[in-house]
Design a protein around this motif. Structure first.
Motif, PDB file in Angstrom:
ATOM      1  N   ASN A 283       9.168   7.404   3.360  1.00  0.00           N
ATOM      2  CA  ASN A 283       9.747   7.874   2.097  1.00  0.00           C
ATOM      3  C   ASN A 283      11.280   7.800   2.132  1.00  0.00           C
ATOM      4  OD1 ASN A 283       9.407   8.958  -0.537  1.00  0.00           O
ATOM      5  ND2 ASN A 283      10.026  10.978   0.224  1.00  0.00           N
ATOM      6  N   GLU A 284      11.824   6.885   2.919  1.00  0.00           N
ATOM      7  CA  GLU A 284      13.273   6.816   3.099  1.00  0.00           C
ATOM      8  C   GLU A 284      14.003   6.455   1.808  1.00  0.00           C
ATOM      9  OE1 GLU A 284      14.236   4.229   6.286  1.00  0.00           O
ATOM     10  OE2 GLU A 284      13.413   5.533   7.851  1.00  0.00           O
ATOM     11  N   ASP A 285      13.377   5.636   0.962  1.00  0.00           N
ATOM     12  CA  ASP A 285      14.059   5.223  -0.272  1.00  0.00           C
ATOM     13  C   ASP A 285      14.065   6.318  -1.332  1.00  0.00           C
ATOM     14  OD1 ASP A 285      14.582   2.758   0.833  1.00  0.00           O
ATOM     15  OD2 ASP A 285      12.784   1.817  -0.003  1.00  0.00           O
ATOM     16  N   HIS A 286      13.131   7.259  -1.260  1.00  0.00           N
ATOM     17  CA  HIS A 286      13.026   8.334  -2.259  1.00  0.00           C
ATOM     18  C   HIS A 286      13.009   7.764  -3.685  1.00  0.00           C
ATOM     19  CE1 HIS A 286      14.135  10.881   1.174  1.00  0.00           C
ATOM     20  NE2 HIS A 286      13.612  11.886   0.480  1.00  0.00           N
ATOM     21  N   ASP A 287      12.160   6.761  -3.883  1.00  0.00           N
ATOM     22  CA  ASP A 287      12.054   6.117  -5.186  1.00  0.00           C
ATOM     23  C   ASP A 287      10.724   6.418  -5.862  1.00  0.00           C
ATOM     24  OD1 ASP A 287      10.469   4.741  -3.438  1.00  0.00           O
ATOM     25  OD2 ASP A 287      11.338   2.771  -3.814  1.00  0.00           O
ATOM     26  N   GLY A 288      10.019   7.471  -5.414  1.00  0.00           N
ATOM     27  CA  GLY A 288       8.734   7.823  -5.995  1.00  0.00           C
ATOM     28  C   GLY A 288       7.581   7.036  -5.425  1.00  0.00           C
ATOM     29  N   GLN A 289       7.853   6.114  -4.510  1.00  0.00           N
ATOM     30  CA  GLN A 289       6.802   5.306  -3.884  1.00  0.00           C
ATOM     31  C   GLN A 289       6.883   5.503  -2.377  1.00  0.00           C
ATOM     32  OE1 GLN A 289       5.798   1.029  -5.030  1.00  0.00           O
ATOM     33  NE2 GLN A 289       6.832   0.673  -3.090  1.00  0.00           N
ATOM     34  N   MET A 290       5.860   6.125  -1.799  1.00  0.00           N
ATOM     35  CA  MET A 290       5.830   6.369  -0.362  1.00  0.00           C
ATOM     36  C   MET A 290       4.930   5.325   0.288  1.00  0.00           C
ATOM     37  SD  MET A 290       4.672   9.821   1.712  1.00  0.00           S
ATOM     38  CE  MET A 290       5.954  10.825   0.942  1.00  0.00           C
TER      39      MET A 290
ATOM     40  N   LEU B  73       0.854  -1.178   0.000  1.00  0.00           N
ATOM     41  CA  LEU B  73       0.000   0.000   0.000  1.00  0.00           C
ATOM     42  C   LEU B  73       0.898   1.237   0.000  1.00  0.00           C
ATOM     43  CD1 LEU B  73      -2.868   1.151   0.180  1.00  0.00           C
ATOM     44  CD2 LEU B  73      -2.653   1.069   2.678  1.00  0.00           C
ATOM     45  N   ALA B  74       0.760   2.053  -1.033  1.00  0.00           N
ATOM     46  CA  ALA B  74       1.650   3.210  -1.170  1.00  0.00           C
ATOM     47  C   ALA B  74       0.924   4.322  -1.902  1.00  0.00           C
ATOM     48  CB  ALA B  74       2.924   2.815  -1.922  1.00  0.00           C
ATOM     49  N   ILE B  75       1.484   5.512  -1.816  1.00  0.00           N
ATOM     50  CA  ILE B  75       0.979   6.675  -2.545  1.00  0.00           C
ATOM     51  C   ILE B  75       2.082   7.179  -3.470  1.00  0.00           C
ATOM     52  CG2 ILE B  75      -0.685   7.320  -0.770  1.00  0.00           C
ATOM     53  CD1 ILE B  75       1.284   9.316   0.293  1.00  0.00           C
ATOM     54  N   TYR B  76       1.652   7.795  -4.590  1.00  0.00           N
ATOM     55  CA  TYR B  76       2.604   8.176  -5.622  1.00  0.00           C
ATOM     56  C   TYR B  76       2.463   9.646  -6.015  1.00  0.00           C
ATOM     57  CZ  TYR B  76       2.877   3.095  -5.974  1.00  0.00           C
ATOM     58  OH  TYR B  76       3.026   1.770  -5.684  1.00  0.00           O
TER      59      TYR B  76
END
Length: 599
Positions: free
Chosen positions: A269-276, A134-137
């Motif tokens: 959002n630690e990865d900062h890959d566009g997927q939170m 489950l993520a927001i973009y």
């Protein structure tokens, strides 16, 4: 004439002197012979008493009962302990299951109430997963998720669950929003440049609005002076608390349970890959219920009964701990005495195998499980008195579960008194050194395959994404589990790695199933055949066992061991040995028949 007459007198006196001297020498020889005979008899007596002492020490409780008619209180203590700790574990396991299941169900309810986009398919742990994380973009989705959670919190009374605000008058407490940002994090993607400071700064604000006002988190944050920069945002949280009461556990003697859930809506959002990633966490805390005047069973019967059980378990485990510790201490004293006996009488050192005979591994295991159960029972008492945090449920279950595991392992000791069951124990004992050496070699190969699979296949195969999952996957393959799925899930993005995965899996499965497991079984079977041969031809004996010999049934039942053997042996040892340390040591374990407790 006088000279003539005196001559016979002198001759007679000389003969009498020689005769007396001869008689004196004979008397001295007789005394030395009697002394040597007495010493030899004393040594034989000491050896016999020492042998009898060691025979009694190595008897099992049944033989000791026949030999001395001493009540086997250690055995009785262990039986009582097994009953009490098992009953305690069953009660705690039932309560823990209800607690974990209740908190998990509430977490799912909170997900439906406060998480935008939550679906019931995510509630089932399916393999492979039926849905992605489950993520927001989008930025709009971020603010919409905050608005949905806040609206669900405002309309808490609309929920089916008996939820209320964490306030005595049930007034709404403002949720807290916190963001964790890099101190500087600006990206200029058009010319590949950036401004960055890795220090993380925390900023928090309360979400407040009137009842009829339509709440907008984006506008509220801007009005509060908080500008969210998603390029620098590491993590964000929305936190609030909800109170509830559980009626399910209520019964004739058990009142309802009251809980407070600290709910956290986490934006990762630690990865900062566009997927939170979007995660909801609800930490439960048990509260002391104030009760109801209509609830007539507001007594503490259930709590008192559970406290009595906890106290009994702690008491019986403390007794078991003291008795086994004393037995190990006395065994070491007897070992030192035996070593000195062999050194003094046979001019040799007791072998390592003979010394290890005095170290009872079963008693060490009992001491460990006693300590674990005492600690677990103390934590359990705190939990039932509502003096705990949520993590103590898991800590308590770890102590009690491991302690009960070792308690039931200890039952094997008593089964080992019978030949049929003792074969299994002796086989494991015989095979243990070979298995240990074999596992070292097998684990080296296993480690090589694990690190290789994690590195090469991790990005392309869901079972190899971490070192732990890689090890779990390989161990499952050894047992023939889920083989086809492991082959088929491999991604075909890289044809070279796809072919490598086939070679890797085929070689690992072939090596471990057809070679390593077969050798492992052969090691155990070889030990089993050796034990069966020992039962036919006799077991190899150490120097201590050869000295002890075997006590037949007639000697054990004759009452021979009920004599003052220890006192007489102590007297003989004191008369022959000049070492105060061993005399005092033996007096601690000797000292009359009353100290001959069943070990």
């Amino acid at each position: 004439m006088e000279n003539i007459t005196s001559s016979p007198d002198n001759t007679c006196s000389e003969e009498d002197g020689e005769q007396k001297s001869s008689n004196n020498r004979a008397s001295d020889n007789g005394q030395r012979f009697d002394t040597a005979n007495t010493s030899y008899t004393a040594l034989n007596q000491m050896e016999e008493k020492m042998r009898r002492k060691l025979q009694f020490f190595f008897m099992n409780p049944i033989e000791k009962w026949k030999a001395k008619r001493k009540f086997p209180y250690k055995f009785v203590v262990q039986v009582i302990k097994i009953v009490l700790v098992t009953f305690q574990l069953c009660l705690f396991a039932h309560n823990r299951y209800n607690h974990v299941n209740y908190t998990w169900d509430n977490r799912i309810s909170f997900s439906h109430l406060f998480l935008l986009g939550w679906d019931s398919t995510r509630e089932i742990n399916a393999y492979p997963p039926g849905a992605g994380p489950l993520a927001i973009y989008k930025q709009d989705e971020f603010y919409n998720t905050l608005d949905f959670a806040y609206a669900g919190y405002l309309n808490l009374s609309n929920a089916i669950g008996p939820y209320s605000y964490n306030n005595e008058d049930n007034k709404r407490v403002d949720p807290v929003f916190c963001q964790y940002n890099y101190k500087q994090g600006i990206i200029y993607g058009f010319n590949e440049s950036y401004i960055f400071n890795s220090e993380i700064v925390e900023t928090c604000v309360n979400f407040t609005s009137s009842e009829n006002e339509l709440f907008s988190s984006e506008m509220y944050l801007k009005n509060s002076g908080i500008d969210i920069q998603f390029a620098a945002l590491v993590r964000a949280k929305l936190m609030f608390s909800v109170n509830t009461i559980n009626f399910r556990a209520a019964g004739p003697i058990t009142p309802p349970d009251c809980y407070r859930f600290d709910v956290e809506l986490i934006f990762d959002n630690e990865d900062h890959d566009g997927q939170m990633s979007l995660i909801l966490d609800a930490e439960p805390y048990k509260l002391t219920c104030k009760g109801d005047t209509e609830y007539v069973t507001d007594n503490k019967i259930d709590q008192v009964l559970r406290s009595i059980l906890n106290v009994l378990v702690i008491l019986i485990c403390s007794i078991s701990l003291a008795l086994c510790s004393r037995a190990i201490y006395r065994a070491q004293l007897l070992k030192e005495l035996t070593v000195h006996f062999f050194r003094h009488n046979y001019n040799k050192e007791l072998s390592v195998d003979g010394r290890l005979e005095f170290l009872n591994i079963w008693y060490i295991m009992i001491i460990i499980n006693d300590i674990l159960i005492i600690m677990g029972s103390a934590i359990k008492e705190q939990i039932e008195r509502n003096q705990f945090t949520n993590d103590q449920w898991n800590v308590c279950s770890l102590f009690l579960g491991t302690g009960n595991l070792l308690v039931w392992f200890g039952v094997l000791r008593y089964l080992g008194f019978f030949k049929t069951y003792n074969v299994v124990i002796l086989t494991l004992k015989k095979a243990a050194p070979k298995i240990f050496r074999f596992l070292i070699c097998a684990l080296l190969l296993y480690a090589g395959f694990t690190f290789c699979g994690w590195l090469i296949l991790g990005p392309y195969h869901m079972k190899f994404r971490s070192l732990a999952t890689t090890s779990e996957c390989l161990f499952s393959l050894i047992n023939g589990d889920d083989m086809f799925a492991t082959f088929s899930i491999m991604s075909k993005k890289s044809p070279m790695l796809w072919w490598f995965s086939r070679i890797y899996l085929y070689s690992f499965i072939s090596l471990y199933i057809y070679v390593v497991l077969s050798l492992f079984i052969s090691v155990i079977m070889d030990a089993y055949d050796t034990i069966k041969q020992y039962y036919k031809d006799g077991f190899p004996k150490s120097d201590l066992q050869q000295f002890i010999g075997e006590a037949n049934y007639e000697e054990v039942s004759s009452g021979l061991y009920r004599t003052q053997s220890s006192s007489s042996l102590n007297a003989v040892m004191n008369s022959l040995f000049c070492c105060n340390f061993y005399r005092s040591a033996y007096s601690k374990i000797g000292g009359g028949t009353s100290s001959h407790n069943l070990l």
